[in-house]
Structures are given as structure tokens and as C-alpha cells.
Design a protein around this motif. Structure first.
Motif, PDB file in Angstrom:
ATOM      1  N   UNK A 116      34.742  27.015  43.017  1.00 47.72           N
ATOM      2  CA  UNK A 116      35.166  27.903  41.972  1.00 47.72           C
ATOM      3  C   UNK A 116      35.203  29.318  42.236  1.00 47.72           C
ATOM      4  N   UNK A 117      33.902  29.511  42.629  1.00 45.48           N
ATOM      5  CA  UNK A 117      33.521  31.205  42.914  1.00 45.48           C
ATOM      6  C   UNK A 117      34.201  31.531  44.186  1.00 45.48           C
ATOM      7  N   UNK A 118      34.307  30.770  45.271  1.00 46.80           N
ATOM      8  CA  UNK A 118      35.148  31.011  46.462  1.00 46.80           C
ATOM      9  C   UNK A 118      36.488  31.302  46.005  1.00 46.80           C
ATOM     10  N   UNK A 119      37.275  30.589  45.260  1.00 50.17           N
ATOM     11  CA  UNK A 119      38.650  30.721  44.732  1.00 50.17           C
ATOM     12  C   UNK A 119      38.777  31.888  44.374  1.00 50.17           C
ATOM     13  N   UNK A 120      38.013  32.357  43.186  1.00 53.52           N
ATOM     14  CA  UNK A 120      38.163  33.673  42.467  1.00 53.52           C
ATOM     15  C   UNK A 120      37.934  34.754  43.308  1.00 53.52           C
ATOM     16  N   UNK A 121      37.136  34.681  44.206  1.00 49.72           N
ATOM     17  CA  UNK A 121      36.396  35.752  45.092  1.00 49.72           C
ATOM     18  C   UNK A 121      37.764  36.115  46.041  1.00 49.72           C
ATOM     19  N   UNK A 122      38.482  34.973  46.476  1.00 45.89           N
ATOM     20  CA  UNK A 122      39.751  35.232  47.365  1.00 45.89           C
ATOM     21  C   UNK A 122      40.734  36.211  46.718  1.00 45.89           C
ATOM     22  N   UNK A 123      40.902  36.472  45.446  1.00 48.23           N
ATOM     23  CA  UNK A 123      41.651  37.094  44.574  1.00 48.23           C
ATOM     24  C   UNK A 123      41.447  38.455  44.134  1.00 48.23           C
ATOM     25  N   UNK A 124      40.099  38.729  44.486  1.00 45.62           N
ATOM     26  CA  UNK A 124      39.222  40.058  43.729  1.00 45.62           C
ATOM     27  C   UNK A 124      39.363  41.002  44.820  1.00 45.62           C
ATOM     28  N   UNK A 125      39.566  42.197  44.167  1.00 43.42           N
ATOM     29  CA  UNK A 125      39.652  43.275  45.446  1.00 43.42           C
ATOM     30  C   UNK A 125      38.264  43.806  45.681  1.00 43.42           C
ATOM     31  N   UNK A 126      38.066  44.768  46.649  1.00 46.85           N
ATOM     32  CA  UNK A 126      36.757  45.420  46.989  1.00 46.85           C
ATOM     33  C   UNK A 126      36.420  46.610  45.732  1.00 46.85           C
ATOM     34  N   UNK A 127      37.363  47.123  44.934  1.00 49.91           N
ATOM     35  CA  UNK A 127      37.056  47.742  44.122  1.00 49.91           C
ATOM     36  C   UNK A 127      36.424  47.214  42.646  1.00 49.91           C
ATOM     37  N   UNK A 128      36.384  46.069  42.708  1.00 49.99           N
ATOM     38  CA  UNK A 128      35.784  45.279  41.389  1.00 49.99           C
ATOM     39  C   UNK A 128      34.301  45.287  41.598  1.00 49.99           C
ATOM     40  N   UNK A 129      33.502  45.934  40.544  1.00 47.67           N
ATOM     41  CA  UNK A 129      32.333  45.917  40.680  1.00 47.67           C
ATOM     42  C   UNK A 129      31.609  44.904  40.930  1.00 47.67           C
ATOM     43  N   UNK A 130      30.540  44.736  41.855  1.00 54.25           N
ATOM     44  CA  UNK A 130      29.503  43.513  41.905  1.00 54.25           C
ATOM     45  C   UNK A 130      28.416  43.725  41.371  1.00 54.25           C
ATOM     46  N   UNK A 131      27.412  42.842  40.873  1.00 49.36           N
ATOM     47  CA  UNK A 131      27.864  41.370  41.119  1.00 49.36           C
ATOM     48  C   UNK A 131      28.851  41.062  40.024  1.00 49.36           C
ATOM     49  N   UNK A 132      29.675  39.876  40.359  1.00 48.43           N
ATOM     50  CA  UNK A 132      30.718  39.280  39.608  1.00 48.43           C
ATOM     51  C   UNK A 132      30.077  37.890  38.952  1.00 48.43           C
ATOM     52  N   UNK A 133      30.599  37.723  37.778  1.00 46.87           N
ATOM     53  CA  UNK A 133      30.373  36.516  37.095  1.00 46.87           C
ATOM     54  C   UNK A 133      31.467  35.751  36.806  1.00 46.87           C
ATOM     55  N   UNK A 134      31.736  34.605  37.449  1.00 48.89           N
ATOM     56  CA  UNK A 134      32.897  34.058  37.511  1.00 48.89           C
ATOM     57  C   UNK A 134      32.665  32.827  36.323  1.00 48.89           C
ATOM     58  N   UNK A 135      33.373  32.702  35.363  1.00 50.05           N
ATOM     59  CA  UNK A 135      33.449  31.554  34.392  1.00 50.05           C
ATOM     60  C   UNK A 135      34.650  30.675  34.279  1.00 50.05           C
ATOM     61  N   UNK A 136      34.329  29.523  34.792  1.00 49.21           N
ATOM     62  CA  UNK A 136      35.263  28.192  34.556  1.00 49.21           C
ATOM     63  C   UNK A 136      35.310  27.505  33.703  1.00 49.21           C
ATOM     64  N   UNK A 137      36.165  27.446  32.467  1.00 50.43           N
ATOM     65  CA  UNK A 137      35.701  26.609  31.425  1.00 50.43           C
ATOM     66  C   UNK A 137      36.845  25.366  31.643  1.00 50.43           C
ATOM     67  N   UNK A 138      36.288  24.283  31.861  1.00 47.60           N
ATOM     68  CA  UNK A 138      37.216  22.824  32.187  1.00 47.60           C
ATOM     69  C   UNK A 138      37.311  22.112  30.844  1.00 47.60           C
ATOM     70  N   UNK A 139      37.689  21.030  30.955  1.00 51.72           N
ATOM     71  CA  UNK A 139      37.641  20.035  29.801  1.00 51.72           C
ATOM     72  C   UNK A 139      36.373  19.450  29.357  1.00 51.72           C
ATOM     73  N   UNK A 140      35.522  19.028  30.554  1.00 53.27           N
ATOM     74  CA  UNK A 140      34.431  18.438  30.263  1.00 53.27           C
ATOM     75  C   UNK A 140      33.148  19.342  30.609  1.00 53.27           C
TER      76      UNK A 140
END
Length: 304
Positions: A116-140
């Protein structure tokens, strides 16, 4: 160019991406999502129900036709929370193998978080401040992943999701104050133990259906528009206000929202509360929404 198919089977949805890897990146030709509620009742029974399997296999049959039509050469089918927890997961795996010729990979929580992190990072530009917290809310389950351009720094998959928490705690429409408080306690207990320093994030990126729906709601869209939602930025205070309003709605009121998928309307109260409780533990002022998610991560794993 090798054409690939990435399939993500979660507790509530089965999603498909078909595309090709090019010098410029991933060329997406097909992106579909079907709400099948595969994990219906799993938290209580520990089993995938026969009705849920029928719904899931119908969606996979339709995806198999698309995969054939598009001339796909490689398929990766990843199954996540519901099939990790079900005692009869072998029945599901056999059905997928018969329909697609590949056996689903049941991802561990850590594997799900990393993809999930790899997928999100593929869409985020260099200008976005790091570190990045990716939050993936699923059904379970819900994944919180802290990382930067070097990869994942810390991650946790928690057994809280929109379907699981709604089925566990909510019996009224709309939820009573006591039911909402029970959901919040469950979320906070999981976050207390997650081991990821949420406050360290310089940017929060929300992915997958609950988060994209929340983004559409904060934007007050008349209908769901992926182009408007993707990479949209929302003040955290606006997110909290919207979540409070959404939780107070009846299911029929949510169904009347033009951007709300009917298969999500009954359980999004619990999912939205997860989003709000995570954000309250961060120090950011805004949240970024990404349409790219675990599907892109799966597809990138198939690149030559």
C-alpha cells in the motif's frame, strides 16, 4: 510491454487494475472496483459465508473476462484481511485458482502495509514533505505506514476496519452515542499499541475507498469524481467536521449523497471514525488523498 493485472481482494471490495509498464511509468488501461462484502460476518463467525463467496466469485468471473480481453500476460492476486482470518479460506483460494489460473497470495499485515505504501508513493511528488504517513482503511483492517524515499520506516496492520467495527459495535441507524464511543475506544486501543509514531509524520496520505469517500465529502461533490479527489488536500479540521456529520446521518441519508457508493454507506461511519482518530494523533494541518493505492503497489511489483 508486458501487460499485467493486479487484483486486491479485501473485506469489502475486490479491485482490478490492468496496465503496462512503460519508460514513463505505469500505463493504466482498466481500473475497476466491486463491492462484494467478502468479509461479512467473519469477525463473529471466523468463516467466509456462502453468500459472500458467491458474490466474490461473480466479480472474479467478470474480471477474468476483462483480463482475457486485454491480453494480460501476468496476474497477481492479493487477498488481505478477510482471507487471513477465515477458517475456510482454502475454498476461496480454490475458486480463484479455477477462474484465473493463479492462486491468491494471502498477504500478511506487514506485506499489505508495504505494498500500500509503494502504491501511494508512486503518486506523490517530490515536493511533499517527508516522512509520509500512509493510512489505508479497509473493511477488515487498517494499515498505518510511516516512510520516506528510502522505504518503510515503521508499519502496523490493525484488526480494525469499517466492516469489522460496524458489525462489532453498531446496532442502530444512526449509531447511538454509546455505540460511537465503543467504536472510538476500540480504535484508540489499537492505536495505543500500534508502535508507529504517528506524530512524526510531516504529511498524511489517505488511500482506498473510505479515505477517498471522505475526501469527496469534504469537497462536497455532487457525484464521485476521481480526478477531483486525487491529490486533493483537506484541512484536518474540515475532515473532523465532516466525519462528525457523516456519523450522525442515517444510512438512507448517506445513500442520498451523490458521491457515496451504496455498498459503503452502511459501514462508513466506523471507517470515517478511524480516519478522524488517526489524524488526532498527528501534528499535520492537512491531509492529502491519493487515488493510487495498493493496486498500483501490486502492479509495480510485476515490473520487468
Amino acid at each position: 510491454m508486458t501487460r499485467v493485472a493486479a487484483i486486491d481482494c479485501g473485506t469489502n471490495t475486490i479491485k482490478l487494475l490492468i496496465g503496462s509498464h512503460t519508460a514513463e511509468g505505469l500505463d493504466v488501461r482498466v481500473r475497476e472496483s466491486r463491492m462484494v462484502r467478502l468479509g461479512q460476518g467473519v469477525d463473529a463467525t471466523g468463516r467466509l459465508s456462502e453468500e459472500a463467496l458467491v458474490r466474490a466469485f461473480a466479480a472474479i468471473d467478470a474480471y477474468a473476462e476483462l483480463i482475457t480481453e486485454e491480453g494480460v500476460e501476468q496476474i497477481r492476486f492479493c487477498a488481505t484481511s478477510a482471507t487471513r482470518d477465515a477458517s475456510n479460506a482454502a475454498d476461496f483460494r480454490a475458486g480463484v485458482l479455477a477462474r484465473l489460473g493463479v492462486e491468491p497470495e494471502v498477504l500478511s499485515g506487514d506485506e499489505e502495509a508495504a505494498v500500500a505504501f509503494a502504491g501511494a508513493m508512486s503518486n506523490v511528488g517530490d515536493e511533499v514533505a517527508r516522512p509520509i504517513l500512509v493510512v489505508d482503511i479497509g473493511g477488515g483492517s487498517t494499515e498505518v505506514v510511516l516512510g520516506d524515499d528510502t522505504g518503510v520506516l515503521a508499519a502496523r496492520s490493525m484488526d480494525i476496519g469499517s466492516v469489522r467495527l460496524h458489525e462489532r459495535h453498531i446496532r442502530h441507524d444512526p449509531a447511538t452515542r454509546e455505540e460511537v464511543e465503543a467504536v472510538v475506544r476500540d480504535i484508540d486501543d489499537q492505536l495505543d499499541a500500534c508502535g508507529v509514531d504517528l506524530a512524526a509524520a510531516a504529511t498524511v496520505v489517505g488511500i482506498a475507498g473510505t479515505m477517498t469517500t471522505v475526501g469527496a465529502g469534504v469537497l462536497d461533490l455532487a457525484a464521485y469524481d476521481p480526478a477531483a479527489v486525487d491529490l486533493s488536500v483537506h484541512p484536518v479540521d474540515d475532515v473532523h467536521t465532516y466525519v462528525d456529520r457523516l456519523v450522525a446521518m442515517t444510512v438512507s441519508e448517506r445513500l442520498a449523497l451523490g458521491y457515496m457508493h451504496p455498498g459503503r454507506a452502511d459501514v462508513i461511519d466506523a471507517g470515517a471514525l478511524i480516519a478522524s482518530r488517526v489524524l488526532r494523533r498527528t501534528s499535520v494541518g492537512t491531509m492529502l488523498i491519493s487515488e493510487a493505492d495498493i493496486l498500483e503497489g501490486i502492479a509495480w511489483s510485476l515490473r520487468p
